[in-house]
Design a protein around this motif. Structure first.
Motif, PDB file in Angstrom:
ATOM      1  N   GLN A 363      36.614  42.103  41.846  1.00 16.32           N
ATOM      2  CA  GLN A 363      35.350  42.829  41.972  1.00 16.32           C
ATOM      3  C   GLN A 363      35.185  43.466  43.346  1.00 16.32           C
ATOM      4  O   GLN A 363      34.483  44.465  43.484  1.00 16.32           O
ATOM      5  CB  GLN A 363      34.187  41.896  41.638  1.00 16.32           C
ATOM      6  CG  GLN A 363      34.177  41.522  40.156  1.00 16.32           C
ATOM      7  CD  GLN A 363      33.113  40.517  39.787  1.00 16.32           C
ATOM      8  OE1 GLN A 363      32.696  39.695  40.597  1.00 16.32           O
ATOM      9  NE2 GLN A 363      32.663  40.561  38.537  1.00 16.32           N
ATOM     10  N   ALA A 364      35.878  42.919  44.341  1.00 18.18           N
ATOM     11  CA  ALA A 364      35.866  43.575  45.653  1.00 18.18           C
ATOM     12  C   ALA A 364      36.756  44.821  45.645  1.00 18.18           C
ATOM     13  O   ALA A 364      36.451  45.812  46.321  1.00 18.18           O
ATOM     14  CB  ALA A 364      36.342  42.596  46.732  1.00 18.18           C
ATOM     15  N   TRP A 366      37.622  46.578  42.769  1.00 18.42           N
ATOM     16  CA  TRP A 366      37.075  47.495  41.763  1.00 18.42           C
ATOM     17  C   TRP A 366      35.603  47.145  41.545  1.00 18.42           C
ATOM     18  O   TRP A 366      35.263  46.452  40.579  1.00 18.42           O
ATOM     19  CB  TRP A 366      37.821  47.364  40.434  1.00 18.42           C
ATOM     20  CG  TRP A 366      39.194  47.951  40.396  1.00 18.42           C
ATOM     21  CD1 TRP A 366      39.530  49.246  40.146  1.00 18.42           C
ATOM     22  CD2 TRP A 366      40.436  47.251  40.581  1.00 18.42           C
ATOM     23  NE1 TRP A 366      40.887  49.402  40.173  1.00 18.42           N
ATOM     24  CE2 TRP A 366      41.481  48.196  40.432  1.00 18.42           C
ATOM     25  CE3 TRP A 366      40.769  45.919  40.848  1.00 18.42           C
ATOM     26  CZ2 TRP A 366      42.823  47.859  40.548  1.00 18.42           C
ATOM     27  CZ3 TRP A 366      42.095  45.576  40.975  1.00 18.42           C
ATOM     28  CH2 TRP A 366      43.112  46.535  40.826  1.00 18.42           C
ATOM     29  N   PRO A 367      34.710  47.560  42.423  1.00 22.19           N
ATOM     30  CA  PRO A 367      33.296  47.179  42.302  1.00 22.19           C
ATOM     31  C   PRO A 367      32.724  47.530  40.928  1.00 22.19           C
ATOM     32  O   PRO A 367      33.004  48.592  40.364  1.00 22.19           O
ATOM     33  CB  PRO A 367      32.622  47.998  43.403  1.00 22.19           C
ATOM     34  CG  PRO A 367      33.704  48.233  44.413  1.00 22.19           C
ATOM     35  CD  PRO A 367      34.955  48.399  43.614  1.00 22.19           C
TER      36      PRO A 367
END
Length: 434
Positions: A363-364, A366-367
């Motif tokens: 998630q960092a 690919w936000p």
């Protein structure tokens, strides 16, 4: 612009790795793997000079010492499958065109291998020291079943990694109807594997006086019964239940949400509600793949055979799957011979810290990307490590389309350039987040 520059620079590096043909050809491929190692040493000088390194035949293991003796293993393989057929661009050219990198290994899995090394190279260049020992493992024969050389060495040295991340599924269009976005499918287990030879025998003879019950018709009846029978019950692992719970939370459709929740909670009738694709994903599957009979068109064979491939779902066993098949085989006077097998892997709990760390790193990089635990139908080198490492996860750090997904092991394998920097960032995030 910076991301575009990184993407092009990384793509050129991966292209050089693709240009070395590393199809596994026992007895005739060491020179090619040596060439790949030379290319990698040039691309990642800090890793090759600053890490401890071991070579097992053509498999590689590196250790980047950390502040503690806790250990993370990052793993991707060097070998690729053959590349027959008419490709848009030559399969070992590493062509960069149309916003993509083309070639055998772009997706499976030299791109991922590059990103691991590049992440460590950049962190070493920045002077970073990891909290844990970071091991990079790169087998040279994953596509042909893999080997235990690296895991045997780690066990002999008393090294028990706390966490392993290997290739696996990727970031794909989200499978939840009505959810317009992508999801990272992180594999928490992989199915077991069985190759079974199924043999029917008879007296043989001339085709002009065939008789009844000869080997080939019996095999045909056997295959039809297997094809039309639910041989293997579909069960839901804790990880699959969590996947459906997360999918339900993503769905904007009330009916779809209720349907997914019913599966996650195993409400009455949930198994009957599954589509064929879902059953194949969750359960044990069987496919007939090879066959043989007589060598002449006018000869009834004394022996005919088919080979089937079984993928055994977690919670089931090789012995149980073979026994279910044997019950059908007995009715058709078919003998079974297990040629090769391995049990399904243990399931890594998606609520554990290992999964959470991978989720944070994704998630960092690919936000906004949702993360779903997933059961991998295929096999990876992870199967050799599950008896050593308690937390094994499988994730190929790329965003790919449905079309790119089916080109793995097929013609015109490719990845988008703009996803490559995110892959490098994922591994950097993972190492720094320990």
């Amino acid at each position: 612009m910076e991301n575009q520059d990184r993407a092009m620079r990384y793509a050129r590096q991966i292209a050089r790795m693709i240009q070395v043909d590393t199809v596994r050809r026992p007895g005739a491929d060491k020179e090619n793997f040596d060439r790949l190692h030379a290319v990698m040493a040039e691309l990642f000088p800090r890793v090759f000079e600053g890490c401890r390194r071991w070579e097992f035949e053509s498999s590689l293991l590196f250790c980047w010492p950390g502040k503690t003796r806790r250990a993370l293993v990052l793993m991707s393989h060097q070998d690729v499958v053959e590349a027959p057929g008419a490709w848009k661009y030559p399969p070992f050219s590493g062509t960069i065109a149309e916003g993509k990198l083309w070639g055998r290994g772009a997706l499976d899995v030299k791109g991922n291998l590059h990103d691991i090394f590049q992440a460590v190279e950049e962190l070493m260049e920045a002077g970073y020291t990891p909290e844990w020992d970071v091991y990079i493992a790169a087998s040279h024969e994953e596509e042909t079943g893999g080997n235990t050389l690296i895991v045997d060495f780690l066990r002999e040295q008393g090294i028990v990694p706390e966490m392993l991340v290997d290739e696996g599924s990727s970031i794909q269009p989200c499978p939840v109807p009505g959810f317009d976005g992508h999801a990272a499918m992180v594999s928490v287990a992989e199915k077991g594997y069985i190759d079974v030879k199924c043999v029917a025998r008879g007296p043989g003879g001339h085709a002009s006086i065939p008789g009844k019950g000869t080997p080939l018709p019996r095999l045909g009846a056997f295959m039809c019964e297997v094809e039309n029978t639910d041989l293997f019950p579909v069960r839901l692992s804790s990880a699959s239940a969590e996947m459906y719970r997360r999918m339900a939370a993503l769905s904007a459709d009330e009916g779809e949400r209720a349907y997914l929740t019913a599966i996650a909670e195993e409400r009455p009738g949930w198994q009957e509600s599954l589509g064929e694709r879902q059953k194949e994903m969750l359960g044990t599957t069987i496919a007939f793949t090879m066959a043989g009979g007589s060598q002449a068109a006018n000869v009834i064979p004394q022996e005919a055979y088919v080979i089937c491939n079984i993928r055994v779902a977690p919670g089931e066993t090789v012995a149980g799957a073979v026994a279910a098949l044997q019950a059908v085989a007995d009715r058709h006077q078919v003998e079974l011979e297990v040629l090769r097998s391995n049990e399904p892997s243990p399931v890594t709990d998606p609520r554990r810290e290992a999964f959470v760390r991978v989720e944070r790193a994704i998630q960092a990089a690919w936000p906004g990307t949702e993360v779903l635990p997933f059961l991998l139908s295929g096999g990876t080198d992870t199967k050799h490590f599950v008896s050593l490492c308690p937390n094994c996860l499988r994730f190929t750090a790329y965003r790919i389309s449905a079309d790119q997904q089916v080109r793995c092991h097929a013609i015109d394998e490719n990845i988008d350039l703009d996803t490559i920097p995110n892959g490098v960032d994922f591994f950097k995030n993972l190492i720094q987040g320990l």
